[in-house]
Motif scaffolding. Structure first.
Motif, mmCIF file in Angstrom:
data_model
loop_
_atom_site.group_PDB
_atom_site.id
_atom_site.type_symbol
_atom_site.label_atom_id
_atom_site.label_comp_id
_atom_site.label_asym_id
_atom_site.label_seq_id
_atom_site.Cartn_x
_atom_site.Cartn_y
_atom_site.Cartn_z
ATOM 1 N N GLU A 101 0.827 -1.208 0.000
ATOM 2 C CA GLU A 101 0.000 0.000 0.000
ATOM 3 C C GLU A 101 0.861 1.258 0.000
ATOM 4 O O GLU A 101 0.549 2.242 -0.676
ATOM 5 N N VAL A 154 2.263 1.869 -3.514
ATOM 6 C CA VAL A 154 1.233 2.461 -4.373
ATOM 7 C C VAL A 154 1.051 3.938 -4.038
ATOM 8 O O VAL A 154 0.979 4.802 -4.914
ATOM 9 N N TYR A 155 0.999 4.244 -2.737
ATOM 10 C CA TYR A 155 0.833 5.636 -2.309
ATOM 11 C C TYR A 155 1.984 6.507 -2.816
ATOM 12 O O TYR A 155 1.768 7.607 -3.328
ATOM 13 N N GLN A 179 3.900 6.003 -5.400
ATOM 14 C CA GLN A 179 3.811 6.156 -6.850
ATOM 15 C C GLN A 179 2.793 7.235 -7.230
ATOM 16 O O GLN A 179 2.993 7.980 -8.173
ATOM 17 N N ARG A 180 1.714 7.331 -6.465
ATOM 18 C CA ARG A 180 0.678 8.327 -6.730
ATOM 19 C C ARG A 180 1.057 9.713 -6.215
ATOM 20 O O ARG A 180 0.475 10.707 -6.630
ATOM 21 N N ASN A 181 1.989 9.768 -5.275
ATOM 22 C CA ASN A 181 2.381 11.025 -4.642
ATOM 23 C C ASN A 181 3.894 11.223 -4.740
ATOM 24 O O ASN A 181 4.619 11.047 -3.756
#
Length: 144
Positions: A18, A21-22, A24-26
């Motif tokens: 998680e 993923v976080y 990569q998005r931020n």
């Protein structure tokens, strides 16, 4: 000015996924330490108390089978539950070499033993004993 304290934060595999993923998005978080600082501070601000679940068998006493290591019962449990396999396989071997089945189940399940045994450096006779025991305990005929 106060010194900074370095603290290790351990993540479960799911939490690590998680977090990846976080991140990569931020992309603003250039490092895990930045995210760790921000997350820790936000957690501290939002939580005034936290119910803790103690580790089973956790204590400050050294287990009898680790007379030559300065590890407490709580540290043994921490290693077994959170350390990478490469760091804990010596401990698993020590448990299997020193403990009897009723004691070993306080630390390892038969499935954990089965997964670890092929990778452990230990007396072959003792290893064979545990492999046969695990087979008996986990055989499909025994479960029915």
């Amino acid at each position: 000015m106060a010194k900074s304290a370095l603290t290790t934060i351990r993540f479960t595999p799911q939490e690590a996924k998680e977090l990846k993923v976080y991140l990569q998005r931020n992309p603003a978080f250039a490092s895990i330490s930045s995210l760790g600082r921000v997350a820790t501070m936000e957690f501290i601000r939002s939580k005034t108390s936290l119910p803790l679940t103690p580790v089973q068998g956790g204590g400050s006493q050294r287990p009898w089978f680790l007379w030559d290591y300065n590890l407490s019962e709580a540290q043994v449990q921490e290693l077994l539950h959170h350390a990478p396999f490469a760091q804990k396989k010596w401990l698993i071997a020590r448990l299997l070499e020193r403990l009897r089945p009723p004691e070993i189940f306080q630390y390892l399940s038969p499935e954990q033993m089965r997964a670890a045994l092929p990778h452990l450096r230990m007396d072959e006779k003792v290893k064979r004993h545990w492999q046969e025991a695990v087979e008996l305990w986990t055989s499909p005929a025994r479960k029915s």
